[in-house]
Write a protein that holds these residues in place. Structure first.
Motif, PDB file in Angstrom:
ATOM      1  N   THR A 163      23.286  43.330  28.406  1.00 38.87           N
ATOM      2  CA  THR A 163      23.745  42.965  27.274  1.00 38.87           C
ATOM      3  C   THR A 163      25.164  43.878  27.421  1.00 38.87           C
ATOM      4  O   THR A 163      26.248  43.291  26.790  1.00 38.87           O
ATOM      5  N   GLU A 164      24.985  45.088  27.999  1.00 39.35           N
ATOM      6  CA  GLU A 164      26.133  45.866  28.050  1.00 39.35           C
ATOM      7  C   GLU A 164      27.488  45.484  29.063  1.00 39.35           C
ATOM      8  O   GLU A 164      28.395  45.348  28.697  1.00 39.35           O
ATOM      9  N   ILE A 165      27.005  44.712  30.159  1.00 39.08           N
ATOM     10  CA  ILE A 165      28.079  44.277  31.157  1.00 39.08           C
ATOM     11  C   ILE A 165      28.540  42.955  30.418  1.00 39.08           C
ATOM     12  O   ILE A 165      29.733  42.728  30.497  1.00 39.08           O
ATOM     13  N   CYS A 166      27.777  42.145  29.713  1.00 38.91           N
ATOM     14  CA  CYS A 166      28.324  40.905  29.175  1.00 38.91           C
ATOM     15  C   CYS A 166      29.508  41.337  27.872  1.00 38.91           C
ATOM     16  O   CYS A 166      30.574  40.722  28.000  1.00 38.91           O
ATOM     17  N   ALA A 167      29.207  42.359  26.990  1.00 39.95           N
ATOM     18  CA  ALA A 167      30.000  42.716  26.252  1.00 39.95           C
ATOM     19  C   ALA A 167      31.154  43.350  26.694  1.00 39.95           C
ATOM     20  O   ALA A 167      32.432  43.127  26.184  1.00 39.95           O
ATOM     21  N   GLU A 168      31.221  44.130  27.934  1.00 39.97           N
ATOM     22  CA  GLU A 168      32.389  44.540  28.653  1.00 39.97           C
ATOM     23  C   GLU A 168      33.273  43.580  29.031  1.00 39.97           C
ATOM     24  O   GLU A 168      34.488  43.550  28.800  1.00 39.97           O
ATOM     25  N   LEU A 169      32.706  42.783  29.837  1.00 40.18           N
ATOM     26  CA  LEU A 169      33.441  41.353  30.418  1.00 40.18           C
ATOM     27  C   LEU A 169      34.045  40.747  29.152  1.00 40.18           C
ATOM     28  O   LEU A 169      35.134  40.166  29.207  1.00 40.18           O
ATOM     29  N   GLY A 170      33.111  40.516  28.046  1.00 38.41           N
ATOM     30  CA  GLY A 170      33.754  39.742  26.968  1.00 38.41           C
ATOM     31  C   GLY A 170      35.051  40.206  26.283  1.00 38.41           C
ATOM     32  O   GLY A 170      35.987  39.486  26.058  1.00 38.41           O
ATOM     33  N   ARG A 171      34.965  41.661  25.992  1.00 39.39           N
ATOM     34  CA  ARG A 171      36.073  42.190  25.357  1.00 39.39           C
ATOM     35  C   ARG A 171      37.475  42.540  26.111  1.00 39.39           C
ATOM     36  O   ARG A 171      38.452  42.194  25.859  1.00 39.39           O
ATOM     37  N   LEU A 172      37.026  42.659  27.563  1.00 40.38           N
ATOM     38  CA  LEU A 172      38.077  42.575  28.676  1.00 40.38           C
ATOM     39  C   LEU A 172      38.716  41.019  28.686  1.00 40.38           C
ATOM     40  O   LEU A 172      39.993  41.038  28.617  1.00 40.38           O
ATOM     41  N   LEU A 173      38.043  40.164  28.891  1.00 33.64           N
ATOM     42  CA  LEU A 173      38.522  38.779  29.095  1.00 33.64           C
ATOM     43  C   LEU A 173      39.313  38.251  27.765  1.00 33.64           C
ATOM     44  O   LEU A 173      40.264  37.664  27.780  1.00 33.64           O
ATOM     45  N   THR A 174      38.678  38.745  26.505  1.00 39.47           N
ATOM     46  CA  THR A 174      39.343  38.316  25.389  1.00 39.47           C
ATOM     47  C   THR A 174      40.712  39.149  25.258  1.00 39.47           C
ATOM     48  O   THR A 174      41.714  38.345  24.879  1.00 39.47           O
ATOM     49  N   ALA A 175      40.939  40.261  25.497  1.00 42.93           N
ATOM     50  CA  ALA A 175      42.334  40.953  25.734  1.00 42.93           C
ATOM     51  C   ALA A 175      42.998  40.355  26.795  1.00 42.93           C
ATOM     52  O   ALA A 175      44.361  40.449  26.677  1.00 42.93           O
ATOM     53  N   LEU A 176      42.696  39.635  27.862  1.00 44.02           N
ATOM     54  CA  LEU A 176      43.447  39.193  28.910  1.00 44.02           C
ATOM     55  C   LEU A 176      43.640  37.539  28.569  1.00 44.02           C
ATOM     56  O   LEU A 176      44.404  37.088  29.381  1.00 44.02           O
ATOM     57  N   GLY A 177      43.462  37.393  27.438  1.00 45.84           N
ATOM     58  CA  GLY A 177      43.640  35.893  27.194  1.00 45.84           C
ATOM     59  C   GLY A 177      42.947  34.831  27.561  1.00 45.84           C
ATOM     60  O   GLY A 177      43.299  33.493  27.855  1.00 45.84           O
ATOM     61  N   GLU A 178      41.654  35.180  27.670  1.00 51.10           N
ATOM     62  CA  GLU A 178      40.587  34.080  28.596  1.00 51.10           C
ATOM     63  C   GLU A 178      39.440  33.964  27.435  1.00 51.10           C
ATOM     64  O   GLU A 178      38.281  34.410  27.577  1.00 51.10           O
TER      65      GLU A 178
END
Length: 217
Positions: A163-178
């Protein structure tokens, strides 16, 4: 005393418990660790009190992962990031430990580039360590290295989904416009977190076409 949360009196009992062998060695060690962890947690009101409590520990316990974690969490809470970083580095040098590695990823060093470079040297000994890659992703993001952070996060995800790595990827990719890719990671993380707690329910056999769905009254 345990029921009252009276850690000070439990601490005073430890020598007699050991002397008269009231507990077997493993149970005694667990109790000793628990008492000192609670003492460190209770000492977070000031940096001086926390340091004094840490210094009072027997030397053999200063490498115990649970105690180091309690101590460094207190240091971070009191904003002594530098001492926390050094304590974690000493402990990790003594013994590789994922709980302490996670704490290291949360420390905000005064020199984020140096912190990242130091952690990257651990890759040679632990090239497929998902927790280390998660740590490196966080340190890279703190240093504004977005591409490197994404690479580390995705490598960690491929090795061990959590869950932790999914959350990190989720917020980073949101900020990167994906947002679509980010949403997929968020959904996966949510399902991992909640699926084991969901009650068994029947599921529809097929998706009903939108035009045939009943509108809510």
């Amino acid at each position: 005393y345990a029921g009252l949360g009276d850690w000070e009196n439990q601490l005073q009992l430890l020598p007699d418990l050991k002397k008269y062998k009231v507990l077997d060695p493993e149970a005694y060690h667990d109790l000793e660790r628990s008492v000192h962890v609670h003492q460190l947690e209770a000492a977070r009101s000031s940096l001086a009190e926390l340091q004094s409590t840490w210094q009072s520990l027997p030397g053999r316990l200063k490498h115990d992962a649970d105690l180091v974690r309690a101590y460094t969490r207190g240091l971070v809470a009191l904003d002594d990031q530098q001492t926390a970083e050094q304590a974690l580095l000493r402990a990790l040098k003594h013994e590789w430990n994922h709980d302490l590695l996670r704490e290291y990823s949360l420390v905000q060093s005064a020199d984020s580039s140096k912190q990242l470079s130091r952690a990257e040297t651990w890759l040679s000994a632990h090239p497929e360590d998902a927790q280390l890659l998660l740590c490196l992703g966080r340190l890279a993001a703190r240093d504004n290295l977005w591409g490197k952070a994404r690479d580390y996060f995705e490598s960690s995800y491929r090795l061990e989904r959590s869950t932790e790595i999914c959350a990190e990827l989720g917020r980073l990719l949101t900020a990167l416009g994906e947002p679509k890719v980010a949403g997929a990671y968020y959904r996966e993380g949510l399902l991992m977190r909640e699926e084991s707690r969901l009650p068994p329910l029947p599921m529809p056999g097929r998706v009903v076409p939108e035009g045939q769905q009943l509108a809510r009254s």
